[in-house]
Design an enzyme around this catalytic site. Structure first.
Site, PDB file in Angstrom:
ATOM      1  N   PHE A 151     116.821  23.988  21.837  1.00  0.00           N
ATOM      2  CA  PHE A 151     116.288  24.730  22.992  1.00  0.00           C
ATOM      3  C   PHE A 151     115.351  23.900  23.853  1.00  0.00           C
ATOM      4  O   PHE A 151     115.138  24.221  25.017  1.00  0.00           O
ATOM      5  CB  PHE A 151     115.551  25.996  22.509  1.00  0.00           C
ATOM      6  N   LYS A 175     127.836  23.230  22.865  1.00  0.00           N
ATOM      7  CA  LYS A 175     127.253  24.491  22.401  1.00  0.00           C
ATOM      8  C   LYS A 175     125.753  24.397  22.654  1.00  0.00           C
ATOM      9  O   LYS A 175     125.007  23.807  21.875  1.00  0.00           O
ATOM     10  CB  LYS A 175     127.539  24.713  20.901  1.00  0.00           C
ATOM     11  N   GLU A 178     121.237  29.016  22.293  1.00  0.00           N
ATOM     12  CA  GLU A 178     121.362  30.391  22.788  1.00  0.00           C
ATOM     13  C   GLU A 178     120.075  30.872  23.454  1.00  0.00           C
ATOM     14  O   GLU A 178     120.067  31.872  24.169  1.00  0.00           O
ATOM     15  CB  GLU A 178     121.777  31.331  21.647  1.00  0.00           C
ATOM     16  N   SER A 228     116.627  20.891  14.351  1.00  0.00           N
ATOM     17  CA  SER A 228     115.681  20.723  13.248  1.00  0.00           C
ATOM     18  C   SER A 228     116.383  20.010  12.075  1.00  0.00           C
ATOM     19  O   SER A 228     117.614  20.005  11.985  1.00  0.00           O
ATOM     20  CB  SER A 228     115.159  22.085  12.806  1.00  0.00           C
ATOM     21  N   CYS A 283     110.583  16.634  20.769  1.00  0.00           N
ATOM     22  CA  CYS A 283     110.858  15.904  19.527  1.00  0.00           C
ATOM     23  C   CYS A 283     110.078  14.603  19.489  1.00  0.00           C
ATOM     24  O   CYS A 283     109.914  14.003  18.437  1.00  0.00           O
ATOM     25  CB  CYS A 283     112.343  15.601  19.434  1.00  0.00           C
ATOM     26  N   GLU A 384     106.841  20.132  10.386  1.00  0.00           N
ATOM     27  CA  GLU A 384     106.867  19.984  11.848  1.00  0.00           C
ATOM     28  C   GLU A 384     106.376  21.306  12.436  1.00  0.00           C
ATOM     29  O   GLU A 384     106.919  22.366  12.121  1.00  0.00           O
ATOM     30  CB  GLU A 384     108.299  19.706  12.299  1.00  0.00           C
TER      31      GLU A 384
HETATM   32  P1  NAD Z   1     117.482  24.450  15.630  1.00  0.00           P
HETATM   33  O1  NAD Z   1     117.729  23.534  14.505  1.00  0.00           O
HETATM   34  O2  NAD Z   1     116.994  25.830  15.337  1.00  0.00           O
HETATM   35  O3  NAD Z   1     118.813  24.638  16.496  1.00  0.00           O
HETATM   36  C1  NAD Z   1     119.543  23.532  16.991  1.00  0.00           C
HETATM   37  C2  NAD Z   1     120.955  23.982  17.317  1.00  0.00           C
HETATM   38  O4  NAD Z   1     121.619  24.353  16.105  1.00  0.00           O
HETATM   39  C3  NAD Z   1     121.033  25.188  18.231  1.00  0.00           C
HETATM   40  O5  NAD Z   1     122.122  25.026  19.096  1.00  0.00           O
HETATM   41  C4  NAD Z   1     121.258  26.355  17.274  1.00  0.00           C
HETATM   42  O6  NAD Z   1     122.018  27.399  17.861  1.00  0.00           O
HETATM   43  C5  NAD Z   1     122.030  25.728  16.144  1.00  0.00           C
HETATM   44  N1  NAD Z   1     121.688  26.288  14.849  1.00  0.00           N
HETATM   45  C6  NAD Z   1     120.525  26.898  14.473  1.00  0.00           C
HETATM   46  N2  NAD Z   1     120.574  27.258  13.185  1.00  0.00           N
HETATM   47  C7  NAD Z   1     121.779  26.878  12.714  1.00  0.00           C
HETATM   48  C8  NAD Z   1     122.408  26.960  11.453  1.00  0.00           C
HETATM   49  N3  NAD Z   1     121.807  27.512  10.410  1.00  0.00           N
HETATM   50  N4  NAD Z   1     123.663  26.462  11.322  1.00  0.00           N
HETATM   51  C9  NAD Z   1     124.293  25.895  12.357  1.00  0.00           C
HETATM   52  N5  NAD Z   1     123.736  25.783  13.584  1.00  0.00           N
HETATM   53  C10 NAD Z   1     122.494  26.258  13.768  1.00  0.00           C
HETATM   54  O7  NAD Z   1     116.484  23.691  16.621  1.00  0.00           O
HETATM   55  P2  NAD Z   1     115.735  24.268  17.899  1.00  0.00           P
HETATM   56  O8  NAD Z   1     114.663  25.194  17.439  1.00  0.00           O
HETATM   57  O9  NAD Z   1     116.684  24.720  18.933  1.00  0.00           O
HETATM   58  O10 NAD Z   1     115.068  22.911  18.460  1.00  0.00           O
HETATM   59  C11 NAD Z   1     113.888  22.379  17.964  1.00  0.00           C
HETATM   60  C12 NAD Z   1     114.145  21.338  16.899  1.00  0.00           C
HETATM   61  O11 NAD Z   1     114.968  20.310  17.415  1.00  0.00           O
HETATM   62  C13 NAD Z   1     112.877  20.651  16.425  1.00  0.00           C
HETATM   63  O12 NAD Z   1     112.954  20.463  15.033  1.00  0.00           O
HETATM   64  C14 NAD Z   1     112.907  19.311  17.142  1.00  0.00           C
HETATM   65  O13 NAD Z   1     112.200  18.268  16.521  1.00  0.00           O
HETATM   66  C15 NAD Z   1     114.363  19.043  17.150  1.00  0.00           C
HETATM   67  N6  NAD Z   1     114.694  18.085  18.189  1.00  0.00           N
HETATM   68  C16 NAD Z   1     114.952  16.799  17.790  1.00  0.00           C
HETATM   69  C17 NAD Z   1     115.234  15.842  18.734  1.00  0.00           C
HETATM   70  C18 NAD Z   1     115.508  14.436  18.318  1.00  0.00           C
HETATM   71  O14 NAD Z   1     115.798  13.647  19.176  1.00  0.00           O
HETATM   72  N7  NAD Z   1     115.454  14.073  17.052  1.00  0.00           N
HETATM   73  C19 NAD Z   1     115.285  16.180  20.096  1.00  0.00           C
HETATM   74  C20 NAD Z   1     115.023  17.504  20.465  1.00  0.00           C
HETATM   75  C21 NAD Z   1     114.727  18.448  19.489  1.00  0.00           C
END
Ligand code: NAD
Length: 500
Positions: A151, A175, A178, A228, A283, A384
């Site tokens: 997000f 994808k 959401e 994450s 991130c 985090e």
């Molecule tokens: P998230 O892990 O909740 O979701 C990421 C994506 O995965 C979304 O599209 C979500 O719909 C999907 N998703 C969520 N739960 C899932 C599951 N159980 N199974 C399959 N798909 C699933 O992350 P978020 O809250 O949207 O974003 C924040 C996180 O992203 C933080 O941990 C941040 O550090 C990380 N991030 C990392 C980087 C990097 O470059 N390493 C960059 C941006 C964000």
């Protein structure tokens, strides 16, 4: 007025989901639901994959130069629509317009990089690897690629992926998160307007159901994801088990080491921007400071004064420096972690929990928060937080600071603030982290380098965009050729050929 329901973007047009599941999309600044998003189901994923499959042969056969021209046109149109896109990012994410504009710009630079694809796809050639035998390599697309985005960067993170994949001749299914789906859908419309053939780029908002369907789909060749760490690990393991190429970027806990000789005012300015910009939902945010030696007291006092003066409110207001968190649930999680820090005995120097923004009482706000004397076994160090919470640990010297960082499972970004070239060089060499800043708090590589962390911050072998992005989205084929002159009869016998 009825709330707008978004659709999917498949085959160059808005397409309703065949399912019934919907999720609310909030404006975090007000707490209001601004629209609803469909959550793609198995049938939607199947349709998107079939569409991307049908578009693949034509796109693969479009010459790199023609693909590049569409990307150049796309960059121009993205720039022309920058203002609207920035508003959309801020509306659904909450970040300030200025911050949204910066992140969009960094994403557009990946389109600019991908516009050089004819050069980037050149293989190697060697004459006379054996007598009368030449050898060359070519880079070919891998096929249907999918991207799963978080997000926190509604435009930039998807732009790390799809322009490069598409420039390389692949078709793509995105994808988006959401929580912030509109920017991705708008970017797809603009790509279509730039002349991209229908079906080459498809967008399917959704949640775990859509992700899991993509991970096991036999026609999907490669998965890029950012999110994450637990989700990154699940994506990496599942997709790899199903024979796909995967790069899955995870969470972070980015440390900044502050040496006693650092310029204090410059360092504090840098740290405040890196910790509280985008309400800490980056991130590459600096969430942890390691104060070395006697700098601790001075540093914490200056950080507290500066953090306390930050203006928090709706990101669309030009005077505002920090916006809300993305959802009420996320705000409550971060608040719970602050409670845990207090309960575990860290010193709460600045407490953002009581913040109220006048006129926006239902927004998802949390004020800048600062902890000192944090210990490595505390939950606020181990997890985090992903919010406007900066924690400070103390170290006696550079060795101890480096050991602390290298002992942390996350390894996305880090920085050192110092006036000593020797300390900086030592840090650069010995730190086990993917992206390192020297007096630069958020060392996000430019589009023509590659972005990625180490350890629990990235599962897979290749980083995103830049040269490693091109490697990820292409397969190398090596061709060895011989053109015997007429009458030249001598071929190898049954022995393993050694072309000498
Ligand atoms: P998230 O892990 O909740 O979701 C990421 C994506 O995965 C979304 O599209 C979500 O719909 C999907 N998703 C969520 N739960 C899932 C599951 N159980 N199974 C399959 N798909 C699933 O992350 P978020 O809250 O949207 O974003 C924040 C996180 O992203 C933080 O941990 C941040 O550090 C990380 N991030 C990392 C980087 C990097 O470059 N390493 C960059 C941006 C964000």
């Amino acid at each position: 007025m009825a709330t707008q329901t978004l659709s999917l973007w498949i085959n160059g047009q808005h397409t309703p989901s065949s399912g019934k599941r919907l999720a609310p999309v909030f404006n975090p600044a007000t707490g209001a639901t601004v629209r609803q998003v469909p959550l793609a189901n198995q049938a939607d994923v199947d349709l998107a994959v079939a569409t991307a499959k049908a578009a693949l042969p034509g796109w693969r056969d479009t010459t790199p130069l023609r693909r590049a021209r569409i990307l150049t046109r796309y960059r121009e149109l993205m720039e022309a629509h920058q203002k609207d896109l920035v508003r959309l990012i801020s509306e659904e994410h909450g970040k300030t317009l200025l911050d949204a504009a910066g992140s969009l710009q960094r994403g557009i630079e990946v389109i600019e990089f991908a516009s050089g694809i004819p050069h980037l796809l050149k293989g190697e050639h060697a004459e006379d690897v054996g007598r009368g035998v030449d050898c060359h390599s070519i880079l070919q697309p891998v096929g249907i690629c999918a991207g799963i985005a978080p997000f926190n960067f509604p435009a930039m993170v998807p732009l790390w992926m799809f322009p490069v994949a598409i420039a390389c001749g692949n078709t793509f299914i995105l994808k988006p998160s959401e929580k912030v789906p509109s920017t991705a859908l708008r970017m797809a419309e603009i790509f279509h307007e730039a002349g991209l053939p229908a079906g080459v780029f498809n967008v399917i908002p959704g949640d775990k159901e859509a992700v899991d369907a993509l991970l096991v789909h036999p026609d999907v060749a490669a998965i890029s994801s950012v999110g994450s760490t637990p989700v990154a690990q699940h994506i990496y393991e599942t997709a790899a088990r199903h024979g796909k190429r995967v790069q899955a970027l995870g969470g972070a806990k980015n440390h900044a080491v502050v040496m006693p000789d650092a310029d204090l005012a410059f360092t504090v300015d840098s740290l405040i921007g890196a910790a509280y910009g985008s309400a800490g939902e980056r991130c590459m945010a600096i969430s942890t400071v390691v104060a070395v030696g006697e700098v601790g007291e001075r540093l914490v006092a200056a950080l507290r004064d500066k953090a306390a003066s930050l203006k928090v409110g709706p990101g669309t207001d030009d005077a505002i420096e920090m916006g809300p968190l993305v959802t009420g649930a996320h705000r409550d999680r971060v608040r719970g972690l602050i409670d845990a820090g207090v309960a575990e005995g860290a010193t709460l120097v600045l407490d953002g929990r009581g913040l109220k923004v006048k006129g926006h009482e239902n927004g998802f706000y949390l004020g800048p928060t600062l902890f000192d004397h944090v210990k490595p076994d505390m939950q606020i160090y181990r997890e985090e937080i992903f919010g406007p919470v900066l924690i400070v640990l103390r170290a006696s010297g550079l060795d101890e600071a480096i050991a602390l960082i290298n002992g942390n499972p996350f390894a996305n970004g880090t920085a050192i603030f110092t006036a000593s070239g020797a300390a900086a060089r030592r840090f650069e060499r010995d730190i086990e982290v993917g992206m390192v800043g020297v007096n630069v708090p958020i060392p996000v590589p430019m589009a023509f380098f590659s972005f990625g962390g180490w350890k629990a911050s990235l599962f897979g072998d290749l980083h995103m965009h830049g040269p490693e992005g091109v490697t990820f989205y292409t397969r190398t084929k090596v061709i060895t050729s011989r053109w015997p002159a007429s009458g030249e009869k001598k071929a190898h016998g049954l022995a393993m050929p050694t072309l000498g």
